[in-house]
Design a protein around this motif. Sequence first.
Motif, PDB file in Angstrom:
ATOM      1  N   PRO A 161       0.826  -1.209   0.000  1.00 47.89           N
ATOM      2  CA  PRO A 161       0.000   0.000   0.000  1.00 47.89           C
ATOM      3  C   PRO A 161       0.864   1.265   0.000  1.00 47.89           C
ATOM      4  O   PRO A 161       1.986   1.265   0.504  1.00 47.89           O
ATOM      5  CB  PRO A 161      -0.810  -0.102   1.289  1.00 47.89           C
ATOM      6  N   VAL A 162       0.306   2.322  -0.554  1.00 46.18           N
ATOM      7  CA  VAL A 162       0.991   3.613  -0.581  1.00 46.18           C
ATOM      8  C   VAL A 162       0.936   4.204   0.825  1.00 46.18           C
ATOM      9  O   VAL A 162      -0.118   4.241   1.457  1.00 46.18           O
ATOM     10  CB  VAL A 162       0.309   4.555  -1.598  1.00 46.18           C
ATOM     11  N   PHE A 164       1.807  11.877 -12.895  1.00 45.51           N
ATOM     12  CA  PHE A 164       0.553  12.197 -13.573  1.00 45.51           C
ATOM     13  C   PHE A 164      -0.495  11.133 -13.294  1.00 45.51           C
ATOM     14  O   PHE A 164      -0.191   9.938 -13.298  1.00 45.51           O
ATOM     15  CB  PHE A 164       0.812  12.292 -15.086  1.00 45.51           C
ATOM     16  N   ASP A 165      -1.733  11.567 -13.053  1.00 44.31           N
ATOM     17  CA  ASP A 165      -2.870  10.670 -12.841  1.00 44.31           C
ATOM     18  C   ASP A 165      -3.745  10.703 -14.092  1.00 44.31           C
ATOM     19  O   ASP A 165      -4.504  11.645 -14.293  1.00 44.31           O
ATOM     20  CB  ASP A 165      -3.662  11.136 -11.622  1.00 44.31           C
ATOM     21  N   PRO A 166      -3.660   9.671 -14.954  1.00 50.01           N
ATOM     22  CA  PRO A 166      -4.469   9.671 -16.178  1.00 50.01           C
ATOM     23  C   PRO A 166      -5.933   9.330 -15.925  1.00 50.01           C
ATOM     24  O   PRO A 166      -6.765   9.491 -16.821  1.00 50.01           O
ATOM     25  CB  PRO A 166      -3.808   8.593 -17.034  1.00 50.01           C
ATOM     26  N   ASP A 167      -6.263   8.884 -14.714  1.00 50.86           N
ATOM     27  CA  ASP A 167      -7.636   8.475 -14.411  1.00 50.86           C
ATOM     28  C   ASP A 167      -8.496   9.601 -13.846  1.00 50.86           C
ATOM     29  O   ASP A 167      -9.695   9.410 -13.642  1.00 50.86           O
ATOM     30  CB  ASP A 167      -7.621   7.302 -13.430  1.00 50.86           C
ATOM     31  N   ALA A 168      -7.897  10.745 -13.582  1.00 52.16           N
ATOM     32  CA  ALA A 168      -8.675  11.888 -13.098  1.00 52.16           C
ATOM     33  C   ALA A 168      -9.586  12.371 -14.220  1.00 52.16           C
ATOM     34  O   ALA A 168      -9.263  12.238 -15.401  1.00 52.16           O
ATOM     35  CB  ALA A 168      -7.740  13.010 -12.652  1.00 52.16           C
ATOM     36  N   PRO A 198     -11.053  11.060  -5.739  1.00 53.94           N
ATOM     37  CA  PRO A 198     -12.367  10.978  -5.109  1.00 53.94           C
ATOM     38  C   PRO A 198     -12.649   9.542  -4.676  1.00 53.94           C
ATOM     39  O   PRO A 198     -12.059   8.601  -5.220  1.00 53.94           O
ATOM     40  CB  PRO A 198     -13.321  11.420  -6.223  1.00 53.94           C
ATOM     41  N   PRO A 199     -13.524   9.352  -3.687  1.00 55.97           N
ATOM     42  CA  PRO A 199     -13.867   7.987  -3.281  1.00 55.97           C
ATOM     43  C   PRO A 199     -14.376   7.185  -4.485  1.00 55.97           C
ATOM     44  O   PRO A 199     -15.023   7.724  -5.375  1.00 55.97           O
ATOM     45  CB  PRO A 199     -14.968   8.194  -2.250  1.00 55.97           C
ATOM     46  N   GLY A 200     -14.057   5.905  -4.496  1.00 57.02           N
ATOM     47  CA  GLY A 200     -14.473   5.032  -5.595  1.00 57.02           C
ATOM     48  C   GLY A 200     -13.294   4.268  -6.144  1.00 57.02           C
ATOM     49  O   GLY A 200     -12.419   3.821  -5.402  1.00 57.02           O
ATOM     50  N   LYS A 201     -13.256   4.170  -7.447  1.00 58.02           N
ATOM     51  CA  LYS A 201     -12.230   3.395  -8.136  1.00 58.02           C
ATOM     52  C   LYS A 201     -10.832   3.973  -7.883  1.00 58.02           C
ATOM     53  O   LYS A 201     -10.636   5.192  -7.911  1.00 58.02           O
ATOM     54  CB  LYS A 201     -12.528   3.407  -9.636  1.00 58.02           C
ATOM     55  N   ALA A 202      -9.876   3.084  -7.665  1.00 58.14           N
ATOM     56  CA  ALA A 202      -8.482   3.510  -7.471  1.00 58.14           C
ATOM     57  C   ALA A 202      -7.959   4.172  -8.752  1.00 58.14           C
ATOM     58  O   ALA A 202      -8.371   3.819  -9.860  1.00 58.14           O
ATOM     59  CB  ALA A 202      -7.613   2.312  -7.113  1.00 58.14           C
ATOM     60  N   HIS A 203      -7.074   5.133  -8.588  1.00 56.12           N
ATOM     61  CA  HIS A 203      -6.441   5.816  -9.721  1.00 56.12           C
ATOM     62  C   HIS A 203      -5.008   5.334  -9.875  1.00 56.12           C
ATOM     63  O   HIS A 203      -4.361   4.928  -8.907  1.00 56.12           O
ATOM     64  CB  HIS A 203      -6.422   7.332  -9.483  1.00 56.12           C
ATOM     65  N   GLY A 237      -6.529   4.377  -4.023  1.00 53.46           N
ATOM     66  CA  GLY A 237      -7.955   4.673  -4.026  1.00 53.46           C
ATOM     67  C   GLY A 237      -8.442   4.868  -2.598  1.00 53.46           C
ATOM     68  O   GLY A 237      -7.796   4.451  -1.645  1.00 53.46           O
ATOM     69  N   ARG A 238      -9.607   5.515  -2.512  1.00 51.53           N
ATOM     70  CA  ARG A 238     -10.202   5.730  -1.185  1.00 51.53           C
ATOM     71  C   ARG A 238     -11.619   5.155  -1.159  1.00 51.53           C
ATOM     72  O   ARG A 238     -12.273   5.090  -2.135  1.00 51.53           O
ATOM     73  CB  ARG A 238     -10.300   7.231  -0.849  1.00 51.53           C
TER      74      ARG A 238
END
Length: 168
Positions: free
Chosen positions: A23-24, A61-65, A118-123, A167-168
């Motif tokens: 985990p991070v 970089f977060d490509p899932d945002a 944001p809460p939900g799917k991990a990025h 993810g959160r």
Amino acid sequence: MPQDAVAEPAFTVSSVDLVPGKPVSRDLLFNESDCKGGNRSPQLSWHGAPTDTRSFAITVFDPDAPGRGWWHWAVAGIPAGVTHIPANASAAGALRKMSAVEARNDWDTDGYGGPCPPPGKAHRYIVTVYALRSDDLRLRQGTPALMFEHEIRTVSIASAQLTFTYGR
């Protein structure tokens, strides 16, 4: 007689802070709004850069945002002789001491801004170390990260990546 080709070693990046399957740490997470982390940039080490490298740059970089993605960090001007940066190099001033410059991230602050999806799917967070053929990108502290990335890519001769998820 043909000469034997000598291949340069592969350019790779690693981190004691970003280990696959682990985990991070909260230390790396953003520390504003509903995220309660340390906002410390990760330790990074790289090996096998091309021999004609003049400097290094790093992006996260977060490509899932949503939208075009999210820039968490961009730094350029790391001297060619450097092969690692310590944890918290952004906030602790280690990058400034080596005359590197940091972009304004998408949190609207200069330097490193950790993950806080944001809460939900991990990025996914893509950490890229670039070997550059120039040591003067004419970038200034506080320039938007997207502009840093454009300038970095114009003089990149090699890159190494690692990806972590949170993810959160």
